[in-house]
Design a protein around this motif. Structure first.
Motif, mmCIF file in Angstrom:
data_model
loop_
_atom_site.group_PDB
_atom_site.id
_atom_site.type_symbol
_atom_site.label_atom_id
_atom_site.label_comp_id
_atom_site.label_asym_id
_atom_site.label_seq_id
_atom_site.Cartn_x
_atom_site.Cartn_y
_atom_site.Cartn_z
ATOM 1 N N ALA A 123 0.691 -1.129 0.677
ATOM 2 C CA ALA A 123 0.114 -0.259 -0.227
ATOM 3 C C ALA A 123 0.704 1.549 0.473
ATOM 4 O O ALA A 123 1.625 1.735 0.291
ATOM 5 N N LEU A 124 0.107 2.230 -0.352
ATOM 6 C CA LEU A 124 1.088 3.381 -0.481
ATOM 7 C C LEU A 124 0.102 4.638 0.114
ATOM 8 O O LEU A 124 -1.581 4.935 0.154
ATOM 9 N N TYR A 125 0.403 5.275 0.510
ATOM 10 C CA TYR A 125 0.080 6.516 1.764
ATOM 11 C C TYR A 125 0.151 7.801 1.480
ATOM 12 O O TYR A 125 2.122 7.845 1.212
ATOM 13 N N ARG A 126 -0.278 8.940 2.007
ATOM 14 C CA ARG A 126 0.835 10.237 2.416
ATOM 15 C C ARG A 126 0.584 10.838 3.074
ATOM 16 O O ARG A 126 -0.775 11.268 3.851
ATOM 17 N N THR A 127 1.375 11.695 3.792
ATOM 18 C CA THR A 127 1.477 12.801 4.494
ATOM 19 C C THR A 127 1.968 13.662 3.692
ATOM 20 O O THR A 127 1.921 14.569 2.975
ATOM 21 N N ASP A 128 3.037 14.531 4.344
ATOM 22 C CA ASP A 128 4.113 15.085 4.235
ATOM 23 C C ASP A 128 4.942 14.402 3.792
ATOM 24 O O ASP A 128 6.061 14.749 3.574
ATOM 25 N N ASP A 129 5.217 13.283 4.024
ATOM 26 C CA ASP A 129 5.684 12.392 2.801
ATOM 27 C C ASP A 129 5.009 11.037 2.294
ATOM 28 O O ASP A 129 3.697 11.132 2.718
ATOM 29 N N TYR A 130 5.621 10.490 1.680
ATOM 30 C CA TYR A 130 5.008 9.224 1.276
ATOM 31 C C TYR A 130 5.685 8.106 1.644
ATOM 32 O O TYR A 130 6.717 7.422 2.614
ATOM 33 N N VAL A 131 4.369 7.351 2.517
ATOM 34 C CA VAL A 131 4.291 5.604 3.604
ATOM 35 C C VAL A 131 3.930 4.920 2.701
ATOM 36 O O VAL A 131 3.011 4.618 2.102
ATOM 37 N N LEU A 187 14.288 9.894 -6.431
ATOM 38 C CA LEU A 187 13.215 10.235 -5.611
ATOM 39 C C LEU A 187 13.387 12.131 -5.518
ATOM 40 O O LEU A 187 11.806 12.801 -4.835
ATOM 41 N N ALA A 188 14.031 13.017 -5.504
ATOM 42 C CA ALA A 188 13.954 14.201 -5.378
ATOM 43 C C ALA A 188 12.588 14.553 -6.205
ATOM 44 O O ALA A 188 12.408 16.122 -6.050
ATOM 45 N N ALA A 189 12.211 14.326 -7.364
ATOM 46 C CA ALA A 189 11.283 14.433 -8.280
ATOM 47 C C ALA A 189 10.232 14.671 -7.490
ATOM 48 O O ALA A 189 9.352 14.846 -7.990
ATOM 49 N N PHE A 190 9.931 13.689 -6.602
ATOM 50 C CA PHE A 190 8.460 14.299 -6.004
ATOM 51 C C PHE A 190 8.071 15.210 -4.909
ATOM 52 O O PHE A 190 9.101 15.096 -3.935
ATOM 53 N N PHE A 243 13.587 8.226 3.076
ATOM 54 C CA PHE A 243 15.187 8.958 2.219
ATOM 55 C C PHE A 243 13.913 9.945 1.783
ATOM 56 O O PHE A 243 13.193 10.476 1.687
ATOM 57 N N GLY A 244 14.907 11.445 1.849
ATOM 58 C CA GLY A 244 14.465 12.862 2.177
ATOM 59 C C GLY A 244 15.607 13.648 0.850
ATOM 60 O O GLY A 244 16.400 14.844 0.722
ATOM 61 N N PRO A 245 16.187 12.934 -0.007
ATOM 62 C CA PRO A 245 17.106 13.676 -0.867
ATOM 63 C C PRO A 245 16.185 15.339 -0.982
ATOM 64 O O PRO A 245 17.143 16.678 -1.796
ATOM 65 N N ARG A 246 15.125 15.528 -1.836
ATOM 66 C CA ARG A 246 13.928 16.987 -1.795
ATOM 67 C C ARG A 246 14.524 18.000 -0.505
ATOM 68 O O ARG A 246 14.843 19.183 -1.210
ATOM 69 N N VAL A 247 15.197 17.958 0.623
ATOM 70 C CA VAL A 247 15.200 18.318 1.739
ATOM 71 C C VAL A 247 16.817 18.263 1.982
ATOM 72 O O VAL A 247 17.293 18.983 2.805
ATOM 73 N N GLY A 248 17.645 17.807 1.043
ATOM 74 C CA GLY A 248 18.970 17.858 1.232
ATOM 75 C C GLY A 248 19.530 16.269 1.892
ATOM 76 O O GLY A 248 20.820 16.467 2.168
ATOM 77 N N VAL A 249 18.746 15.373 1.951
ATOM 78 C CA VAL A 249 19.227 13.979 3.504
ATOM 79 C C VAL A 249 18.608 13.081 2.273
ATOM 80 O O VAL A 249 17.928 12.758 2.033
ATOM 81 N N ASN A 250 19.858 12.471 1.946
ATOM 82 C CA ASN A 250 19.379 11.459 0.658
ATOM 83 C C ASN A 250 18.657 10.263 1.902
ATOM 84 O O ASN A 250 17.674 9.822 1.504
ATOM 85 N N ILE A 258 13.332 -4.011 3.193
ATOM 86 C CA ILE A 258 13.788 -2.349 3.183
ATOM 87 C C ILE A 258 15.291 -2.599 3.534
ATOM 88 O O ILE A 258 16.439 -1.951 3.032
ATOM 89 N N ALA A 259 15.711 -3.864 4.451
ATOM 90 C CA ALA A 259 17.688 -4.167 4.164
ATOM 91 C C ALA A 259 18.148 -3.798 2.557
ATOM 92 O O ALA A 259 19.198 -3.389 2.499
ATOM 93 N N ASP A 260 17.251 -4.290 1.750
ATOM 94 C CA ASP A 260 18.329 -4.673 0.627
ATOM 95 C C ASP A 260 18.369 -3.189 -0.778
ATOM 96 O O ASP A 260 18.918 -3.180 -1.950
ATOM 97 N N LEU A 261 17.367 -1.955 -0.064
ATOM 98 C CA LEU A 261 17.133 -0.760 -0.795
ATOM 99 C C LEU A 261 17.804 -0.212 -1.576
ATOM 100 O O LEU A 261 19.394 0.127 -0.471
ATOM 101 N N GLN A 262 18.259 0.044 -2.394
ATOM 102 C CA GLN A 262 19.071 0.561 -3.106
ATOM 103 C C GLN A 262 18.393 1.998 -4.063
ATOM 104 O O GLN A 262 18.676 1.892 -4.882
ATOM 105 N N PRO A 263 17.869 3.104 -3.286
ATOM 106 C CA PRO A 263 17.465 3.804 -4.117
ATOM 107 C C PRO A 263 18.267 4.439 -5.382
ATOM 108 O O PRO A 263 19.014 5.090 -5.199
#
Length: 261
Positions: free
Chosen positions: A140-148, A167-170, A191-198, A157-162
């Motif tokens: 599932a996918l949810y939204r607040t100020d983040d996508y969940v 991602l910064a485009a969202f 992950f928050g590359p849009r705010v400068g924190v990968n 999750i352990a294997d994620l390599q975004p």
């Protein structure tokens, strides 16, 4: 001008764990440009600044790129500095912030933060989001100020390599991927590359969205959580009836120094 600076590993009881934040106590506010330059120079996911105003502390948070509305681990770090380095005698701190008044209390060596809870709303995945995360599907996918993004297995999750550039485009603060866990009620990475924190090792503010989701799904109001990839931290979340969530954890001092500007 000389400023004190502290670096605290939040949501950890041992150094080199949890999420490091810089904390700069101020007598008066410096220009926003200076605050942003210091945060960029610190090059941590967050730098917290506070100024005393009577019985309340005005608190602000900056990533290396922008000022943000809410940050959990840097709030915990700021409270830890006030309690353990600046000898605040009270057991309850009040912070005035862009997200309203936040309280932090201490019980022994654990700090408890009182934050507003956010109710995630289910949405359809925007084109390219799952691919940018390296996922083929999600529960599932949810939204607040983040996508969940909810996935079925913590091993995913352990294997994620975004792809951080993708991602910064969202147009959200960040993207958190979460799953049930054997050792905890749930785990996540943020992950928050849009705010400068990968990638942020432990994002307290993300748990204002995660706690309501998992409380509803698991049928419990007190939840244990772990966040992070290579570097991890641990939290306890307690969902209250008044649309608030108590997020608690430890902190430990890594460094104290002086900034010259």
């Amino acid at each position: 001008m000389q400023l004190d600076v502290f670096q605290v590993d939040a949501f950890s009881s041992k150094i080199f764990g949890g999420n490091p934040a810089a904390v700069c106590p101020l007598d008066v506010w410096l220009p926003d440009e200076t605050l942003q330059l210091i945060a960029a120079e610190n090059n941590l996911s967050e730098t917290a600044y506070f100024v005393r105003s009577g019985e309340v502390f005005q608190l602000r948070w900056f990533t290396p790129a922008v000022e943000v509305d809410l940050c959990g681990h840097a709030t915990l770090a700021a409270a830890w500095v006030l309690f353990n380095q600046l000898a605040e005698p009270t057991d309850l701190l009040r912070f005035s912030t862009r997200s309203g008044e936040l309280g932090v209390r201490r019980e022994g060596d654990r700090l408890f933060m009182d934050f507003p809870a956010k109710q995630p709303e289910e949405v359809d995945p925007p084109p390219g989001l799952l691919q940018a995360l390296g996922l083929r599907c999600a529960e599932a996918l949810y939204r607040t100020d983040d996508y969940v993004v909810v996935v079925e297995d913590e091993a995913i999750i352990a294997d994620l390599q975004p792809d951080f550039a993708a991602l910064a485009a969202f147009d959200v603060r960040g993207i958190v991927v979460t799953a049930p866990s054997h050792a905890f009620d749930f785990v996540s990475r943020w992950f928050g590359p849009r705010v400068g924190v990968n990638e942020d090792p432990v994002t307290g503010s993300a748990h204002t969205s995660l706690a309501p989701y998992w409380a509803h799904r698991l049928g419990k109001t007190v939840l244990s959580a772990e966040q992070g990839g290579v570097r991890k931290g641990q939290l306890i979340c307690e969902l209250l009836d008044n649309s608030r969530v108590i997020i608690s954890g430890h902190g430990v001092l890594f460094m104290r120094g002086t900034i010259f500007i």
